[in-house]
Design a protein around this motif. Sequence first.
Motif, PDB file in Angstrom:
ATOM      1  N   VAL A 340       0.866  -1.185   0.000  1.00  0.00           N
ATOM      2  CA  VAL A 340       0.000   0.000   0.000  1.00  0.00           C
ATOM      3  C   VAL A 340       0.894   1.223   0.000  1.00  0.00           C
ATOM      4  CG1 VAL A 340      -1.813   1.257   1.216  1.00  0.00           C
ATOM      5  CG2 VAL A 340      -1.776  -1.249   1.288  1.00  0.00           C
ATOM      6  N   ALA A 341       0.595   2.204  -0.880  1.00  0.00           N
ATOM      7  CA  ALA A 341       1.409   3.411  -0.962  1.00  0.00           C
ATOM      8  C   ALA A 341       0.580   4.551  -1.534  1.00  0.00           C
ATOM      9  CB  ALA A 341       2.651   3.177  -1.825  1.00  0.00           C
ATOM     10  N   ALA A 342       1.002   5.771  -1.224  1.00  0.00           N
ATOM     11  CA  ALA A 342       0.375   6.947  -1.829  1.00  0.00           C
ATOM     12  C   ALA A 342       0.909   7.112  -3.250  1.00  0.00           C
ATOM     13  CB  ALA A 342       0.658   8.194  -0.998  1.00  0.00           C
ATOM     14  N   ALA A 343       0.058   7.586  -4.164  1.00  0.00           N
ATOM     15  CA  ALA A 343       0.446   7.789  -5.558  1.00  0.00           C
ATOM     16  C   ALA A 343      -0.089   9.130  -6.030  1.00  0.00           C
ATOM     17  CB  ALA A 343      -0.088   6.660  -6.433  1.00  0.00           C
ATOM     18  N   GLU A 344       0.658   9.756  -6.965  1.00  0.00           N
ATOM     19  CA  GLU A 344       0.267  11.070  -7.485  1.00  0.00           C
ATOM     20  C   GLU A 344      -0.327  10.989  -8.885  1.00  0.00           C
ATOM     21  OE1 GLU A 344       0.235  13.522  -5.469  1.00  0.00           O
ATOM     22  OE2 GLU A 344       1.179  12.268  -3.927  1.00  0.00           O
ATOM     23  N   ARG A 350      -4.585   0.203 -20.917  1.00  0.00           N
ATOM     24  CA  ARG A 350      -5.678  -0.194 -21.810  1.00  0.00           C
ATOM     25  C   ARG A 350      -6.117   0.947 -22.724  1.00  0.00           C
ATOM     26  NH1 ARG A 350      -7.091  -2.008 -16.885  1.00  0.00           N
ATOM     27  NH2 ARG A 350      -8.828  -0.565 -16.658  1.00  0.00           N
ATOM     28  N   GLY A 351      -5.106   1.657 -23.284  1.00  0.00           N
ATOM     29  CA  GLY A 351      -5.402   2.714 -24.236  1.00  0.00           C
ATOM     30  C   GLY A 351      -5.839   4.023 -23.612  1.00  0.00           C
ATOM     31  N   GLN A 352      -5.850   4.142 -22.277  1.00  0.00           N
ATOM     32  CA  GLN A 352      -6.270   5.366 -21.609  1.00  0.00           C
ATOM     33  C   GLN A 352      -5.055   6.195 -21.219  1.00  0.00           C
ATOM     34  OE1 GLN A 352      -8.873   4.511 -18.366  1.00  0.00           O
ATOM     35  NE2 GLN A 352     -10.353   3.407 -19.600  1.00  0.00           N
ATOM     36  N   MET A 353      -5.230   7.515 -21.242  1.00  0.00           N
ATOM     37  CA  MET A 353      -4.151   8.432 -20.900  1.00  0.00           C
ATOM     38  C   MET A 353      -3.895   8.396 -19.388  1.00  0.00           C
ATOM     39  SD  MET A 353      -3.151   9.762 -23.717  1.00  0.00           S
ATOM     40  CE  MET A 353      -2.246  11.211 -23.190  1.00  0.00           C
ATOM     41  N   PRO A 354      -2.698   8.793 -18.956  1.00  0.00           N
ATOM     42  CA  PRO A 354      -2.423   8.881 -17.520  1.00  0.00           C
ATOM     43  C   PRO A 354      -3.351   9.903 -16.855  1.00  0.00           C
ATOM     44  CG  PRO A 354      -0.392   9.025 -18.804  1.00  0.00           C
ATOM     45  CD  PRO A 354      -1.526   9.123 -19.769  1.00  0.00           C
ATOM     46  N   VAL A 355      -3.620   9.691 -15.581  1.00  0.00           N
ATOM     47  CA  VAL A 355      -4.506  10.590 -14.828  1.00  0.00           C
ATOM     48  C   VAL A 355      -3.734  11.120 -13.633  1.00  0.00           C
ATOM     49  CG1 VAL A 355      -6.657  10.801 -13.546  1.00  0.00           C
ATOM     50  CG2 VAL A 355      -6.542   9.292 -15.540  1.00  0.00           C
ATOM     51  N   ARG A 356      -3.615  12.444 -13.544  1.00  0.00           N
ATOM     52  CA  ARG A 356      -2.959  13.059 -12.398  1.00  0.00           C
ATOM     53  C   ARG A 356      -3.948  13.199 -11.244  1.00  0.00           C
ATOM     54  NH1 ARG A 356       2.251  13.373 -11.879  1.00  0.00           N
ATOM     55  NH2 ARG A 356       1.992  15.299 -10.660  1.00  0.00           N
ATOM     56  N   GLY A 357      -3.468  13.096 -10.017  1.00  0.00           N
ATOM     57  CA  GLY A 357      -4.346  13.244  -8.865  1.00  0.00           C
ATOM     58  C   GLY A 357      -3.760  12.550  -7.643  1.00  0.00           C
ATOM     59  N   ARG A 358      -4.464  12.659  -6.537  1.00  0.00           N
ATOM     60  CA  ARG A 358      -4.049  12.045  -5.280  1.00  0.00           C
ATOM     61  C   ARG A 358      -4.745  10.699  -5.141  1.00  0.00           C
ATOM     62  NH1 ARG A 358      -5.764  14.255  -1.018  1.00  0.00           N
ATOM     63  NH2 ARG A 358      -3.954  14.069   0.356  1.00  0.00           N
ATOM     64  N   PHE A 359      -3.966   9.616  -5.190  1.00  0.00           N
ATOM     65  CA  PHE A 359      -4.509   8.268  -5.145  1.00  0.00           C
ATOM     66  C   PHE A 359      -3.799   7.448  -4.066  1.00  0.00           C
ATOM     67  CE2 PHE A 359      -5.367   9.744  -9.419  1.00  0.00           C
ATOM     68  CZ  PHE A 359      -6.667   9.309  -9.662  1.00  0.00           C
ATOM     69  N   VAL A 360      -4.456   6.343  -3.700  1.00  0.00           N
ATOM     70  CA  VAL A 360      -3.827   5.297  -2.890  1.00  0.00           C
ATOM     71  C   VAL A 360      -3.697   4.075  -3.784  1.00  0.00           C
ATOM     72  CG1 VAL A 360      -4.086   3.769  -0.918  1.00  0.00           C
ATOM     73  CG2 VAL A 360      -4.746   6.174  -0.720  1.00  0.00           C
ATOM     74  N   ALA A 361      -2.488   3.577  -3.910  1.00  0.00           N
ATOM     75  CA  ALA A 361      -2.211   2.423  -4.776  1.00  0.00           C
ATOM     76  C   ALA A 361      -2.047   1.172  -3.915  1.00  0.00           C
ATOM     77  CB  ALA A 361      -0.958   2.663  -5.605  1.00  0.00           C
ATOM     78  N   VAL A 362      -2.878   0.168  -4.175  1.00  0.00           N
ATOM     79  CA  VAL A 362      -2.792  -1.120  -3.479  1.00  0.00           C
ATOM     80  C   VAL A 362      -2.401  -2.158  -4.530  1.00  0.00           C
ATOM     81  CG1 VAL A 362      -3.972  -2.814  -2.058  1.00  0.00           C
ATOM     82  CG2 VAL A 362      -4.602  -0.397  -1.886  1.00  0.00           C
ATOM     83  N   SER A 363      -1.183  -2.647  -4.450  1.00  0.00           N
ATOM     84  CA  SER A 363      -0.688  -3.589  -5.449  1.00  0.00           C
ATOM     85  C   SER A 363      -0.580  -4.992  -4.866  1.00  0.00           C
ATOM     86  CB  SER A 363       0.672  -3.144  -5.996  1.00  0.00           C
ATOM     87  OG  SER A 363       1.636  -3.114  -4.956  1.00  0.00           O
ATOM     88  N   ILE A 364      -0.924  -5.979  -5.669  1.00  0.00           N
ATOM     89  CA  ILE A 364      -0.808  -7.387  -5.290  1.00  0.00           C
ATOM     90  C   ILE A 364      -0.032  -8.091  -6.399  1.00  0.00           C
ATOM     91  CG2 ILE A 364      -2.050  -9.501  -4.711  1.00  0.00           C
ATOM     92  CD1 ILE A 364      -4.374  -7.842  -3.806  1.00  0.00           C
ATOM     93  N   GLY A 365       1.182  -8.492  -6.081  1.00  0.00           N
ATOM     94  CA  GLY A 365       2.046  -9.134  -7.073  1.00  0.00           C
ATOM     95  C   GLY A 365       2.315 -10.581  -6.737  1.00  0.00           C
ATOM     96  N   GLY A 418       6.070 -16.162 -17.341  1.00  0.00           N
ATOM     97  CA  GLY A 418       7.158 -16.797 -16.609  1.00  0.00           C
ATOM     98  C   GLY A 418       7.704 -15.976 -15.459  1.00  0.00           C
ATOM     99  N   ARG A 419       7.257 -14.722 -15.315  1.00  0.00           N
ATOM    100  CA  ARG A 419       7.808 -13.875 -14.253  1.00  0.00           C
ATOM    101  C   ARG A 419       6.754 -13.408 -13.245  1.00  0.00           C
ATOM    102  NH1 ARG A 419      11.428  -9.231 -16.726  1.00  0.00           N
ATOM    103  NH2 ARG A 419       9.505  -8.867 -17.885  1.00  0.00           N
ATOM    104  N   GLY A 420       5.498 -13.496 -13.577  1.00  0.00           N
ATOM    105  CA  GLY A 420       4.467 -13.137 -12.615  1.00  0.00           C
ATOM    106  C   GLY A 420       3.604 -11.973 -13.071  1.00  0.00           C
ATOM    107  N   THR A 421       2.697 -11.614 -12.216  1.00  0.00           N
ATOM    108  CA  THR A 421       1.704 -10.579 -12.525  1.00  0.00           C
ATOM    109  C   THR A 421       1.505  -9.688 -11.305  1.00  0.00           C
ATOM    110  OG1 THR A 421       0.537 -12.071 -14.029  1.00  0.00           O
ATOM    111  CG2 THR A 421      -0.693 -10.152 -13.247  1.00  0.00           C
ATOM    112  N   THR A 422       1.292  -8.393 -11.561  1.00  0.00           N
ATOM    113  CA  THR A 422       0.981  -7.443 -10.493  1.00  0.00           C
ATOM    114  C   THR A 422      -0.269  -6.651 -10.871  1.00  0.00           C
ATOM    115  OG1 THR A 422       3.298  -7.200  -9.829  1.00  0.00           O
ATOM    116  CG2 THR A 422       1.768  -5.459  -9.166  1.00  0.00           C
ATOM    117  N   PHE A 423      -1.286  -6.773 -10.034  1.00  0.00           N
ATOM    118  CA  PHE A 423      -2.485  -5.943 -10.175  1.00  0.00           C
ATOM    119  C   PHE A 423      -2.346  -4.774  -9.207  1.00  0.00           C
ATOM    120  CE2 PHE A 423      -4.037  -9.964 -11.761  1.00  0.00           C
ATOM    121  CZ  PHE A 423      -4.917  -9.608 -12.777  1.00  0.00           C
ATOM    122  N   THR A 424      -2.680  -3.568  -9.671  1.00  0.00           N
ATOM    123  CA  THR A 424      -2.630  -2.387  -8.806  1.00  0.00           C
ATOM    124  C   THR A 424      -3.983  -1.697  -8.836  1.00  0.00           C
ATOM    125  OG1 THR A 424      -0.277  -2.086  -9.282  1.00  0.00           O
ATOM    126  CG2 THR A 424      -1.457  -0.236  -8.273  1.00  0.00           C
TER     127      THR A 424
END
Length: 573
Positions: A340-344, A350-365, A418-424
């Motif tokens: 869990v980390a803060a993200a900006e 998936r073809g969408q542009m980056p989005v700026r803002g204050r987010f919380v990123a929860v990643s599971i790898g 062969g190396r794994g997957t990370t969902f965020t």
Amino acid sequence: MSAELAAARARIAELEARLEESEDTLAAIRRGDFDAVVVEGPNGERLVYTLENADRPYRVLIEQIQEGAFTLSAEGTLLYGNRRLAAMLGLRQERLIGQPLRRFVLPEDADALDALVAGAAEAPARAEIGFRDAEGALHPVHLSLARLERDGEAPLLCGVLTDLTEQRGRLDELAAANARLTAEIAERERIEDALRQSQKMEAVGQLTGGVAHDFNNLLTVIRSSTDLLKRRELPEERRARYVLAISDTVDRAAKLTGQLLAFARRQALQPETFDAGASVAAIGDMVGTLTGARIRVSVRLPEQPCYVHADPSQFDTALVNIAVNARDAMEGEGTLTIAVAAAESVPASRGQMPVRGRFVAVSIGDTGTGIAPEVLARIFEPFFTTKGVGQGTGLGLSQVFGFAKQSGGEVTVDSALGRGTTFTLYLPRAEAPAAAALPSGPALAPGSGHGTCVLVVEDNAEVGSFATQTLAELGYGTVWVRDADAAVAALEHEPGRFDVVFSDVVMPGRDGVDLAGEIRRRWPEVPVVLTSGYSHVLAQEGTHGFELLHKPYSVEQLSHVLSRVVAVRRRAG
């Protein structure tokens, strides 16, 4: 000078005479005394204007407008009606003359017409009434009437009739379309609710095996400890150790069932502000149960809280669904990392542009097999799965995607074969909730009952007997009844006997929440403590402000809550 003055005066008199003659002529024209007017042209020619020629443009206008125009006598008889009015009323134009207007008005609107005619005699009046034409067809219309003054004669009424049939038809079509849309929205919400529950229950199904395994382990500890406690020659030190083992094991079992019930509870979406890091830490044990002993779970949390505003139950469901996919991708062995980390910003995906803002990123790898590129584009589709029959419904990742979008966030995936997957999972960062006010006054320590009388309401014989025995050991007086009706009867018979009511929630007939509500209305001085392992009533409606003791409860917890509510009652008295 006298001659010039005389000439000027003669000229003025001539002009005044001509002006007076012109005014008389205009008045006569207005009265209709002339059929024609002869005017001398600029070259001395004679020009003839008939009244028919003068008002012809106005007659043409009245005849061609799309509203029904008419003239009424003071009694409400039609003296004139244009072609549009004749078409609206279903009669030839010449047959309108002499017809009473109320002939075409619906009987229930006749009084409204009379009031309109009477009001128009004083000032312009308008209203919506119902007309029926000569063929019997109904026409809602808007009727306007105004007074027409005439020199020396009785005034008339001029009116305009607007047919509202087409307009009302459009309104009816819009109302029908709105009703269909409302029904479709309700059906869609029902289907979405059913889909969310299906997604959640799939995750619960995935948990079942691990939960059963953990429970068997817990029961093994309890069973072994109770068997050993039956030995007479057991030293006191070992006896205390086994009792402590049973107590700790019960606590772990209660925590496990509490997590599972909160996770599987059917409820509407209820967003609230919570710390994503704390939620991840709390669900860590459940994820470990889900993945199995050969998968190491690593949790990395930030030093500062990361608050989000979302549905916590759906948040837990999303984490479990991702963990299920990770477990299957690693074939039961590997490392699962949750961070869990803060993200900006949210990166492009998936073809969408980056989005700026204050987010919380929860990643599971995970360290699994990874996802093939041709499959990656479809993983969030409902019911899409690469697993075999009976191994998955394809609803898990669609729930993750829907939850992220519904919460104003996004979910991204990074995978390599062969190396794994990370969902965020990216969720908008929220401000810290306001601190809850702490209760004033010193805390009450649990003590003996000192003869305090408790009305115990419990339908289960074993639990009721144990509760009364426990309370007796603590010095409480008890009366045990099996249902809500018996509790009400006991209070009616001896209302001053009981200091507190201790009631189960789930019982045959009336539940404990309903009973507590009646006690609050009829005996407001008697406090109520509810107890339950799980109740759909509590899940949907809450405790309604009553104290709640969760099963399984300890003797200390029971003594503490009863001592506290009784002390509060005595201070209030």
